[in-house]
Design a protein around this motif. Structure first.
Motif, mmCIF file in Angstrom:
data_model
loop_
_atom_site.group_PDB
_atom_site.id
_atom_site.type_symbol
_atom_site.label_atom_id
_atom_site.label_comp_id
_atom_site.label_asym_id
_atom_site.label_seq_id
_atom_site.Cartn_x
_atom_site.Cartn_y
_atom_site.Cartn_z
ATOM 1 N N VAL A 1 -12.300 -53.516 -17.836
ATOM 2 C CA VAL A 1 -12.896 -52.853 -16.677
ATOM 3 C C VAL A 1 -14.168 -53.600 -16.303
ATOM 4 N N VAL A 2 -14.257 -53.990 -15.030
ATOM 5 C CA VAL A 2 -15.448 -54.679 -14.519
ATOM 6 C C VAL A 2 -16.196 -53.708 -13.621
ATOM 7 N N LEU A 3 -17.444 -53.452 -13.947
ATOM 8 C CA LEU A 3 -18.238 -52.494 -13.168
ATOM 9 C C LEU A 3 -19.090 -53.251 -12.151
ATOM 10 N N GLY A 4 -18.851 -53.003 -10.873
ATOM 11 C CA GLY A 4 -19.579 -53.676 -9.802
ATOM 12 C C GLY A 4 -18.676 -54.648 -9.073
ATOM 13 N N GLY B 1 -19.685 -56.794 -6.615
ATOM 14 C CA GLY B 1 -20.459 -57.832 -5.913
ATOM 15 C C GLY B 1 -19.978 -59.204 -6.374
ATOM 16 N N LEU B 2 -20.734 -60.233 -6.018
ATOM 17 C CA LEU B 2 -20.327 -61.609 -6.340
ATOM 18 C C LEU B 2 -20.025 -61.797 -7.815
ATOM 19 N N LEU B 3 -20.872 -61.208 -8.683
ATOM 20 C CA LEU B 3 -20.708 -61.477 -10.108
ATOM 21 C C LEU B 3 -19.549 -60.703 -10.706
ATOM 22 N N GLY B 4 -19.373 -59.440 -10.268
ATOM 23 C CA GLY B 4 -18.264 -58.650 -10.788
ATOM 24 C C GLY B 4 -16.928 -59.203 -10.308
ATOM 25 N N ILE B 5 -16.871 -59.547 -9.032
ATOM 26 C CA ILE B 5 -15.585 -59.910 -8.435
ATOM 27 C C ILE B 5 -15.102 -61.276 -8.960
ATOM 28 N N THR B 6 -16.037 -62.217 -9.172
ATOM 29 C CA THR B 6 -15.603 -63.522 -9.692
ATOM 30 C C THR B 6 -15.162 -63.380 -11.156
ATOM 31 N N THR B 7 -15.903 -62.578 -11.925
ATOM 32 C CA THR B 7 -15.505 -62.364 -13.325
ATOM 33 C C THR B 7 -14.114 -61.740 -13.380
ATOM 34 N N ALA B 8 -13.907 -60.739 -12.516
ATOM 35 C CA ALA B 8 -12.601 -60.055 -12.489
ATOM 36 C C ALA B 8 -11.485 -61.051 -12.187
ATOM 37 N N LEU B 9 -11.737 -61.954 -11.247
ATOM 38 C CA LEU B 9 -10.696 -62.920 -10.872
ATOM 39 C C LEU B 9 -10.313 -63.807 -12.050
ATOM 40 N N TYR B 10 -11.319 -64.386 -12.696
ATOM 41 C CA TYR B 10 -11.000 -65.303 -13.801
ATOM 42 C C TYR B 10 -10.298 -64.559 -14.945
ATOM 43 N N ALA C 1 -8.424 -61.837 -14.657
ATOM 44 C CA ALA C 1 -7.051 -61.506 -14.227
ATOM 45 C C ALA C 1 -6.160 -62.736 -14.356
ATOM 46 N N ARG C 2 -6.717 -63.897 -14.028
ATOM 47 C CA ARG C 2 -5.916 -65.129 -14.142
ATOM 48 C C ARG C 2 -5.591 -65.472 -15.594
ATOM 49 N N GLU C 3 -6.420 -64.966 -16.512
ATOM 50 C CA GLU C 3 -6.154 -65.186 -17.942
ATOM 51 C C GLU C 3 -5.220 -64.130 -18.508
ATOM 52 N N GLY C 4 -4.707 -63.268 -17.630
ATOM 53 C CA GLY C 4 -3.712 -62.300 -18.066
ATOM 54 C C GLY C 4 -4.271 -60.933 -18.441
ATOM 55 N N HIS C 5 -5.582 -60.713 -18.236
ATOM 56 C CA HIS C 5 -6.114 -59.373 -18.520
ATOM 57 C C HIS C 5 -5.646 -58.390 -17.440
ATOM 58 N N ALA C 6 -5.447 -57.140 -17.836
ATOM 59 C CA ALA C 6 -5.166 -56.077 -16.863
ATOM 60 C C ALA C 6 -6.533 -55.578 -16.383
ATOM 61 N N VAL C 7 -6.941 -56.019 -15.188
ATOM 62 C CA VAL C 7 -8.325 -55.799 -14.737
ATOM 63 C C VAL C 7 -8.425 -54.616 -13.779
ATOM 64 N N THR C 8 -9.443 -53.799 -14.015
ATOM 65 C CA THR C 8 -9.807 -52.748 -13.058
ATOM 66 C C THR C 8 -11.249 -52.992 -12.628
ATOM 67 N N VAL C 9 -11.475 -53.105 -11.334
ATOM 68 C CA VAL C 9 -12.850 -53.211 -10.821
ATOM 69 C C VAL C 9 -13.264 -51.820 -10.354
ATOM 70 N N VAL C 10 -14.441 -51.395 -10.792
ATOM 71 C CA VAL C 10 -14.963 -50.094 -10.363
ATOM 72 C C VAL C 10 -16.215 -50.349 -9.532
ATOM 73 N N GLU C 11 -16.165 -49.968 -8.269
ATOM 74 C CA GLU C 11 -17.268 -50.254 -7.341
ATOM 75 C C GLU C 11 -17.655 -48.945 -6.638
ATOM 76 N N SER C 12 -18.930 -48.603 -6.704
ATOM 77 C CA SER C 12 -19.326 -47.284 -6.191
ATOM 78 C C SER C 12 -19.259 -47.192 -4.665
ATOM 79 N N GLU C 13 -19.385 -48.307 -3.986
ATOM 80 C CA GLU C 13 -19.293 -48.251 -2.513
ATOM 81 C C GLU C 13 -18.086 -49.076 -2.069
#
Ligand SMILES: Cc1cc2nc3c(=O)[nH]c(=O)nc-3n(C[C@H](O)[C@H](O)[C@H](O)COP(=O)(O)OP(=O)(O)OC[C@H]3O[C@@H](n4cnc5c(N)ncnc54)[C@H](O)[C@@H]3O)c2cc1C
Length: 419
Positions: free
Chosen positions: A6-9, A11-20, A22-34
């Motif tokens: 789970v990636v919290l946020g 923004g630029l830092l959360g979304i890029t981390t989530a992408l990499y 996910a590409r490594e095969g993690h089941a990613v959930t991004v949680v963004e308050s807005e």
């Protein structure tokens, strides 16, 4: 077994981390308050500048902040009411302005920004990214020799092998950016950085969010992370406004809002919000519009062409989490357009420009926090201050390498949480 991360946020830092991840095969959930890129990543300066990797707490920052208390137009502004909330962070910020730390932070920020430029190139090759990217470099213009000497010392510190730059006479600056012709007599010189890039960070984040969805990740917007579930020294999930999410790993990338959540489980980051402003003008149909992002060193502000728009951006207000737009600050940025490009300003409806402010997550030593915390499987990626766009892709890549146990391509040491 697939890791649930789970990636919290978002923004630029959360979304890029989530992408990499996910590409490594993690089941990613991004949680963004807005919504994706609704924080500092929304209408920032748009410049990717390894060339300007120096932290803001450079030697002499104390005097700048002190005089700003009494100067309403100061580019870096300390408000008296914010002083108590800065306490320990403020002392560290000042202590870290000594030259040895300034040098270390500049070189480490550069390494991360350089990695980012490489990662951005790779992403553009692999994904259909349209974020109004430009590859025309950036330029800093100077109205006094002192400012130019400081920028030259930073360029010298980075060295020619890390940083391509050329020193220009005022006439040379106009050759590169003809829109500067009106102010040529006011300049003492300029430095051009041809390898810098620019683009709309919010559009980039949304392109990456689309790619995440294509990869099967879950991007939850309008959902607030309220607490971390920690058992036996290990993070096991997140309590959100929409219920609890189980996780094998949690990455906190909520900009300056990261600190409060992390403190609840004993992780302390030395980060404070530093408010910055931008005003975005419609410049379609303007003749002789600038082409290159130009930083006006004396104003500590920049005018950045983004698509058919011009964005004036700058100011650093130490004012806590007060997100109100100061009319004086907005007015300064409206005026900046005419100060740098009078002929352009006369063609733009400056009153119709869209004003915005965001909080830069500023660490007290000028370096981001990327890596593991004292809680098992809990990671952070925040504190990038004024360089979060320049360092985003590299930071996402670096943290992913740390989480997956791959060999990172740069030394992660300078950005460790416990440094
Ligand atoms: C005026 C200005 C100009 C700038 N110009 C440049 C530039 O030209 N070049 C450059 O490199 N950098 C620039 N920056 C810096 C850069 O924009 C930031 O460093 C970067 O956006 C930080 O990204 P982030 O993901 O850490 O934080 P953010 O973009 O703020 O993202 C954090 C996200 O977390 C979300 N969030 C907060 N709390 C919660 C919660 N409890 N639960 C879930 N989600 C939550 C927020 O809604 C937000 O979307 C500028 C910044 C400003 C303010």
């Amino acid at each position: 077994m697939t890791k649930r991360t789970v990636v919290l946020g978002g923004g630029l830092l959360g979304i890029t981390t989530a992408l990499y991840l996910a590409r490594e095969g993690h089941a990613v959930t991004v949680v963004e308050s807005e919504s994706v890129a609704s924080g500092a990543s929304y209408a920032n300066g748009g410049m990717l500048t390894p060339s300007m990797a120096d932290p803001w707490n450079s030697p002499g920052v104390f005097k700048t902040l002190l005089t700003s208390l009494f100067d309403p137009h100061s580019a870096m502004k300390l408000r008296i009411k914010a002083i108590p909330s800065l306490s320990f962070w403020g002392l560290r910020f000042l202590r870290n302005s000594r030259y040895s730390q300034f040098e270390k932070s500049t070189l480490s920020n550069w390494a991360l920004a350089d990695l980012s430029m490489r990662e951005m190139r790779a992403l553009r090759d692999e994904i259909d990214l349209n974020y109004e990217q430009e590859f025309v470099g950036t330029m800093k213009v100077f109205r006094n020799q002192k400012g130019m000497d400081h920028a030259l010392s930073v360029a010298g510190l980075l060295g020619e092998d890390r940083n391509t730059y050329s020193v220009l006479e005022p006439a040379g600056a106009v050759t590169l950016e003809p829109a500067l012709a009106d102010v040529v007599d006011q300049l003492v010189g300029a430095i051009a950085y041809p390898d810098d890039e620019s683009g709309d960070a919010e559009k980039f984040c949304n392109c990456i969010a689309d790619e995440l969805l294509r990869l099967g990740a879950d991007v939850q917007t309008g959902v607030t992370a309220r607490d971390l579930v920690v058992r036996s020294g290990s993070v096991q999930g997140v309590v959100t406004s929409a219920g609890e999410i189980d996780a094998d790993n949690v990455v906190v990338a909520m900009g300056p809002y990261s600190t409060k959540l992390l403190r609840r489980c004993g992780v302390r980051l030395s980060i404070k919000p530093v408010k910055g402003y931008s005003v975005t003008f419609d410049a379609s149909g303007v003749s002789g519009a600038p082409r290159i992002p130009v930083v006006d060193d004396a104003m500590h502000a920049a005018v950045v062409p983004i698509g058919g728009r011009l964005r004036t951006v700058g100011t650093a207000e130490f004012t806590g989490y007060d997100d109100r737009l100061s009319p004086a600050r907005v007015e300064n940025l409206r005026k900046l357009l005419g100060y740098l490009y009078p002929s352009v300003e006369s063609q733009v409806d400056t009153g119709a420009g869209t004003a915005w402010a965001g909080f830069r997550p500023m660490s007290s030593d000028g370096l981001p926090y990327i890596g593991a915390t004292g809680v098992r499987n809990l990671y952070v990626n925040t504190g990038h201050g004024h360089l979060g766009w320049s360092m985003a892709a590299g930071s996402g890549r670096l943290l992913t390498d740390i989480i997956t146990g791959s060999e990172p391509s740069i030394d992660p040491g300078p950005y460790e949480v416990h440094r």
